[in-house]
Scaffold this motif. Structure first.
Motif, PDB file in Angstrom:
ATOM      1  N   MET A   1       0.881  -1.202   0.005  1.00 10.66           N
ATOM      2  CA  MET A   1       0.019   0.090  -0.099  1.00 10.66           C
ATOM      3  C   MET A   1       0.856   1.308   0.265  1.00 10.66           C
ATOM      4  SD  MET A   1      -2.949   1.232   2.944  1.00 10.66           S
ATOM      5  CE  MET A   1      -1.562   1.831   4.111  1.00 10.66           C
ATOM      6  N   GLN A   2       0.572   2.214  -0.870  1.00 13.73           N
ATOM      7  CA  GLN A   2       1.180   3.371  -1.007  1.00 13.73           C
ATOM      8  C   GLN A   2       0.347   4.770  -0.540  1.00 13.73           C
ATOM      9  OE1 GLN A   2       3.400   4.137  -4.460  1.00 13.73           O
ATOM     10  NE2 GLN A   2       5.001   2.572  -4.316  1.00 13.73           N
ATOM     11  N   ILE A   3       0.840   5.813   0.036  1.00 12.27           N
ATOM     12  CA  ILE A   3       0.066   6.740   0.530  1.00 12.27           C
ATOM     13  C   ILE A   3       0.780   8.138  -0.191  1.00 12.27           C
ATOM     14  CG2 ILE A   3      -0.904   8.119   2.391  1.00 12.27           C
ATOM     15  CD1 ILE A   3      -0.700   5.920   3.996  1.00 12.27           C
ATOM     16  N   LYS A   4      -0.120   8.606  -0.913  1.00 10.88           N
ATOM     17  CA  LYS A   4       0.385   9.846  -1.676  1.00 10.88           C
ATOM     18  C   LYS A   4      -0.248  11.116  -1.206  1.00 10.88           C
ATOM     19  CE  LYS A   4       2.243   7.920  -5.815  1.00 10.88           C
ATOM     20  NZ  LYS A   4       2.036   6.347  -5.676  1.00 10.88           N
ATOM     21  N   ILE A   5       0.448  12.179  -0.625  1.00 11.08           N
ATOM     22  CA  ILE A   5      -0.157  13.409  -0.104  1.00 11.08           C
ATOM     23  C   ILE A   5       0.344  14.827  -0.733  1.00 11.08           C
ATOM     24  CG2 ILE A   5      -0.174  14.781   2.054  1.00 11.08           C
ATOM     25  CD1 ILE A   5       0.431  12.101   3.691  1.00 11.08           C
ATOM     26  N   GLY A   6      -0.665  15.564  -1.136  1.00 11.21           N
ATOM     27  CA  GLY A   6      -0.114  16.657  -1.718  1.00 11.21           C
ATOM     28  C   GLY A   6      -1.335  17.494  -2.330  1.00 11.21           C
ATOM     29  N   GLU A   7      -0.837  18.565  -3.157  1.00 10.63           N
ATOM     30  CA  GLU A   7      -1.956  19.256  -3.886  1.00 10.63           C
ATOM     31  C   GLU A   7      -2.000  19.028  -5.329  1.00 10.63           C
ATOM     32  OE1 GLU A   7      -3.713  23.834  -4.180  1.00 10.63           O
ATOM     33  OE2 GLU A   7      -2.091  23.389  -2.958  1.00 10.63           O
ATOM     34  N   ASN A   8      -3.214  18.573  -5.849  1.00  8.51           N
ATOM     35  CA  ASN A   8      -3.492  18.304  -7.249  1.00  8.51           C
ATOM     36  C   ASN A   8      -2.614  17.028  -7.504  1.00  8.51           C
ATOM     37  OD1 ASN A   8      -5.206  20.560  -8.081  1.00  8.51           O
ATOM     38  ND2 ASN A   8      -3.234  22.049  -7.939  1.00  8.51           N
ATOM     39  N   ILE A   9      -2.504  16.218  -6.756  1.00 11.98           N
ATOM     40  CA  ILE A   9      -1.820  14.834  -6.852  1.00 11.98           C
ATOM     41  C   ILE A   9      -2.949  13.685  -7.264  1.00 11.98           C
ATOM     42  CG2 ILE A   9       0.030  15.289  -5.562  1.00 11.98           C
ATOM     43  CD1 ILE A   9      -1.510  13.244  -3.498  1.00 11.98           C
ATOM     44  N   ILE A  10      -4.069  14.321  -7.591  1.00 13.68           N
ATOM     45  CA  ILE A  10      -4.966  13.309  -8.016  1.00 13.68           C
ATOM     46  C   ILE A  10      -4.807  12.609  -9.507  1.00 13.68           C
ATOM     47  CG2 ILE A  10      -6.650  14.940  -9.234  1.00 13.68           C
ATOM     48  CD1 ILE A  10      -7.650  11.576  -7.558  1.00 13.68           C
ATOM     49  N   LYS A  11      -3.873  13.432 -10.220  1.00 16.61           N
ATOM     50  CA  LYS A  11      -3.470  12.847 -11.538  1.00 16.61           C
ATOM     51  C   LYS A  11      -2.647  11.574 -11.408  1.00 16.61           C
ATOM     52  CE  LYS A  11       0.458  15.890 -10.848  1.00 16.61           C
ATOM     53  NZ  LYS A  11       1.173  16.934 -11.356  1.00 16.61           N
ATOM     54  N   ASN A  12      -2.063  11.137 -10.089  1.00 16.57           N
ATOM     55  CA  ASN A  12      -1.311  10.014 -10.000  1.00 16.57           C
ATOM     56  C   ASN A  12      -2.288   8.722 -10.070  1.00 16.57           C
ATOM     57  OD1 ASN A  12       1.530  10.388  -8.906  1.00 16.57           O
ATOM     58  ND2 ASN A  12       0.256  11.927  -7.730  1.00 16.57           N
ATOM     59  N   LEU A  13      -3.576   8.910 -10.051  1.00 13.78           N
ATOM     60  CA  LEU A  13      -4.647   7.860 -10.108  1.00 13.78           C
ATOM     61  C   LEU A  13      -4.413   7.202 -11.742  1.00 13.78           C
ATOM     62  CD1 LEU A  13      -7.045   6.063  -9.154  1.00 13.78           C
ATOM     63  CD2 LEU A  13      -8.527   8.002  -9.999  1.00 13.78           C
ATOM     64  N   ARG A  14      -4.431   8.111 -12.531  1.00 17.82           N
ATOM     65  CA  ARG A  14      -4.293   7.529 -14.030  1.00 17.82           C
ATOM     66  C   ARG A  14      -3.069   6.706 -14.357  1.00 17.82           C
ATOM     67  NH1 ARG A  14      -3.610  12.431 -17.518  1.00 17.82           N
ATOM     68  NH2 ARG A  14      -6.198  12.440 -17.739  1.00 17.82           N
ATOM     69  N   THR A  15      -1.914   7.237 -13.564  1.00 21.08           N
ATOM     70  CA  THR A  15      -0.753   6.426 -13.693  1.00 21.08           C
ATOM     71  C   THR A  15      -0.814   5.064 -13.054  1.00 21.08           C
ATOM     72  OG1 THR A  15       0.702   8.440 -13.839  1.00 21.08           O
ATOM     73  CG2 THR A  15       1.747   6.498 -13.503  1.00 21.08           C
ATOM     74  N   TYR A  16      -1.488   5.070 -11.733  1.00 15.95           N
ATOM     75  CA  TYR A  16      -1.498   3.741 -11.078  1.00 15.95           C
ATOM     76  C   TYR A  16      -2.567   2.669 -11.865  1.00 15.95           C
ATOM     77  CZ  TYR A  16      -2.971   0.356  -7.510  1.00 15.95           C
ATOM     78  OH  TYR A  16      -3.119  -0.803  -6.899  1.00 15.95           O
ATOM     79  N   LEU A  17      -3.516   3.373 -12.404  1.00 16.11           N
ATOM     80  CA  LEU A  17      -4.605   2.421 -13.142  1.00 16.11           C
ATOM     81  C   LEU A  17      -3.918   1.688 -14.401  1.00 16.11           C
ATOM     82  CD1 LEU A  17      -7.762   4.689 -13.064  1.00 16.11           C
ATOM     83  CD2 LEU A  17      -7.147   2.388 -11.476  1.00 16.11           C
ATOM     84  N   ARG A  18      -3.001   2.615 -14.992  1.00 10.31           N
ATOM     85  CA  ARG A  18      -2.325   2.171 -16.464  1.00 10.31           C
ATOM     86  C   ARG A  18      -1.222   1.273 -15.917  1.00 10.31           C
ATOM     87  NH1 ARG A  18      -0.651   7.543 -19.335  1.00 10.31           N
ATOM     88  NH2 ARG A  18      -2.944   7.472 -19.570  1.00 10.31           N
ATOM     89  N   ASN A  19      -0.535   1.329 -15.030  1.00 11.46           N
ATOM     90  CA  ASN A  19       0.487   0.361 -14.610  1.00 11.46           C
ATOM     91  C   ASN A  19       0.081  -0.904 -14.186  1.00 11.46           C
ATOM     92  OD1 ASN A  19       2.589   2.495 -15.315  1.00 11.46           O
ATOM     93  ND2 ASN A  19       2.820   3.238 -13.278  1.00 11.46           N
ATOM     94  N   HIS A  20      -1.256  -0.980 -13.526  1.00  7.66           N
ATOM     95  CA  HIS A  20      -1.579  -2.094 -13.065  1.00  7.66           C
ATOM     96  C   HIS A  20      -2.840  -2.827 -13.813  1.00  7.66           C
ATOM     97  CE1 HIS A  20       0.335  -0.290  -9.487  1.00  7.66           C
ATOM     98  NE2 HIS A  20       0.427  -1.609  -8.908  1.00  7.66           N
ATOM     99  N   ASN A  21      -2.831  -2.146 -15.118  1.00  6.99           N
ATOM    100  CA  ASN A  21      -3.602  -2.765 -16.121  1.00  6.99           C
ATOM    101  C   ASN A  21      -5.156  -2.824 -15.505  1.00  6.99           C
ATOM    102  OD1 ASN A  21      -1.735  -3.275 -18.189  1.00  6.99           O
ATOM    103  ND2 ASN A  21      -1.036  -5.026 -16.680  1.00  6.99           N
ATOM    104  N   VAL A  22      -5.710  -1.728 -14.897  1.00  3.83           N
ATOM    105  CA  VAL A  22      -6.993  -1.765 -14.338  1.00  3.83           C
ATOM    106  C   VAL A  22      -7.905  -1.014 -15.504  1.00  3.83           C
ATOM    107  CG1 VAL A  22      -8.447  -0.743 -12.421  1.00  3.83           C
ATOM    108  CG2 VAL A  22      -6.536  -1.630 -11.861  1.00  3.83           C
ATOM    109  N   ASN A  23      -9.056  -1.944 -15.792  1.00  2.01           N
ATOM    110  CA  ASN A  23      -9.957  -1.416 -16.856  1.00  2.01           C
ATOM    111  C   ASN A  23     -11.143  -1.106 -16.495  1.00  2.01           C
ATOM    112  OD1 ASN A  23      -7.677  -1.489 -19.057  1.00  2.01           O
ATOM    113  ND2 ASN A  23      -7.764  -3.845 -18.626  1.00  2.01           N
ATOM    114  N   ASN A  24     -11.574  -1.850 -15.254  1.00  2.00           N
ATOM    115  CA  ASN A  24     -13.006  -1.747 -14.830  1.00  2.00           C
ATOM    116  C   ASN A  24     -13.309  -1.034 -13.454  1.00  2.00           C
ATOM    117  OD1 ASN A  24     -15.762  -1.932 -15.050  1.00  2.00           O
ATOM    118  ND2 ASN A  24     -15.710  -4.097 -14.368  1.00  2.00           N
ATOM    119  N   LEU A  25     -13.692   0.083 -13.339  1.00  2.00           N
ATOM    120  CA  LEU A  25     -13.859   0.895 -11.788  1.00  2.00           C
ATOM    121  C   LEU A  25     -15.393   0.658 -11.478  1.00  2.00           C
ATOM    122  CD1 LEU A  25     -11.913   3.863 -12.671  1.00  2.00           C
ATOM    123  CD2 LEU A  25     -10.942   1.673 -11.264  1.00  2.00           C
ATOM    124  N   TYR A  26     -15.338   0.782 -10.219  1.00  2.00           N
ATOM    125  CA  TYR A  26     -16.796   0.838  -9.516  1.00  2.00           C
ATOM    126  C   TYR A  26     -16.567   1.776  -8.589  1.00  2.00           C
ATOM    127  CZ  TYR A  26     -21.403  -0.083  -7.450  1.00  2.00           C
ATOM    128  OH  TYR A  26     -22.597  -0.025  -7.145  1.00  2.00           O
TER     129      TYR A  26
END
Length: 348
Positions: A1-26
């Motif tokens: 588990m990783q914890i990311k803290i900052g301002e305007n870091i929601i952009k990290n979500l796209r990288t995580y999903l791409r790196n882990h081949n996540v295609n389906n979200l709920y």
């Protein structure tokens, strides 16, 4: 588990999903967050297919009826074990999303994106998930850790003062159980906190999260040391439950609980008068204490007797023993509990 803290870091979500081949979200969120921020979230998940389930804000949603409705919706949308759940909201959303993730098809991976101060400093970290039942707070639940926690301070800009106070309860608690200087720092910066200064928010988050992480790492499943995180919660949870989760939010109830439990500590001679007054004066400026009558106290104690921390039918308390330090007490005379709830805090 990783914890990311900052301002305007929601952009990290796209990288995580791409790196882990996540295609389906709920996505599980609430009405307020959906209205304010769902379009922002969509920018970072546009490469995935997703379904969104929106709950009503507040503790009333933390009940089995809502969980069953989410299960039905997951089945209806053919969610499988490749589906990743996104918790996008405050502590209630996080508890619900985590509980659903931990139980649906024996476990789906999930990500926490907390949007309130309380969730960012406390409830998103540590793996506790659960719901309220039969009037008792978090009495049904489990431990289930997210794959990633993305703590973006920009979502705090729209918080109301009561929501800020809700997070303050847990932040001040960290200072009182672990780091007295942090308690002093927080209490001396209340104007900046109420003014929603994102720099001070980030400072508070970056100091709170490591404290909780360290405690949780030593007691992952709440058997011993981790119980100190419940300072203020024994009485606080009973107050929340007594008022049916409507009069006080969680942080306000915890602040009240810390005052009454500090009073018990003083009566036991665990802390000196100077430290007692310091704690109470800071907390009283945030939430006014209540003078409970005998019937109310009887009800509160009955609720405390079902607290999940209890041992051998004894109500367990976490009480301050010195500046920035607490200890666990498994046998507190009920007369002291009653006395602390009768309003001697008003004498200061």
């Amino acid at each position: 588990m990783q914890i990311k803290i900052g301002e305007n870091i929601i952009k990290n979500l796209r990288t995580y999903l791409r790196n882990h081949n996540v295609n389906n979200l709920y996505i599980i969120t609430d009405d307020n967050v959906y209205r304010l921020y769902i379009d922002d979230l969509k920018k970072y998940i546009k490469d995935c297919t997703f379904t969104t389930y929106v709950i009503c804000p507040g503790e009333e949603s933390k009940r089995i009826k809502i969980i069953l409705s989410i299960y039905d919706n997951l089945i209806e949308n053919n969610a499988n074990r490749d589906t990743m759940i996104i918790s996008f909201g405050g502590g209630v959303v996080g508890d619900i999303a985590g509980f659903v993730a931990s139980t649906y098809k024996r476990g789906l991976e999930y990500i926490q994106i907390p949007t309130t101060l309380l969730a960012q400093v406390d409830s998103s970290v540590g793996g506790k998930v659960g719901i309220n039942y039969a009037g008792y707070k978090n009495i049904i639940g489990s431990f289930y850790f997210p794959k990633e926690i993305i703590i973006d301070a920009k979502y705090l800009k729209t918080l109301q003062i009561r929501q800020i106070i809700c997070g303050l309860g847990e932040i001040l608690k960290y200072g009182l159980i672990y780091d007295y200087n942090f308690f002093k720092f927080t209490s001396s910066n209340l104007d900046r906190i109420y003014g929603k200064d994102l720099n001070i928010f980030q400072t508070l988050i970056k100091q709170s999260v490591p404290i909780k992480e360290e405690i949780v790492s030593k007691d992952k499943y709440d058997k011993d040391l981790r119980k100190i995180l419940n300072f203020g919660h024994t009485i606080g949870h009973s107050i929340e439950s007594y008022y049916h989760f409507s009069r006080f939010n969680h942080g306000e109830a915890v602040i009240l609980g810390m005052m009454y439990e500090t009073s018990i500590a003083r009566k036991l001679g665990l802390i000196d008068k100077e430290y007692f007054k310091e704690i109470i004066m800071v907390l009283k400026d945030i939430v006014n204490p209540i003078e409970f009558d005998n019937d109310e106290i009887e009800n509160l104690i009955d609720i405390m007797k079902n607290d999940k921390k209890n041992v051998n039918r004894n109500i367990v308390f976490i009480l301050p023993v010195s500046r920035g330090k607490v200890d666990i007490f498994e046998s507190v005379d009920e007369k002291l509990i009653i006395s602390s709830l009768k309003g001697d805090l008003f004498c200061l």
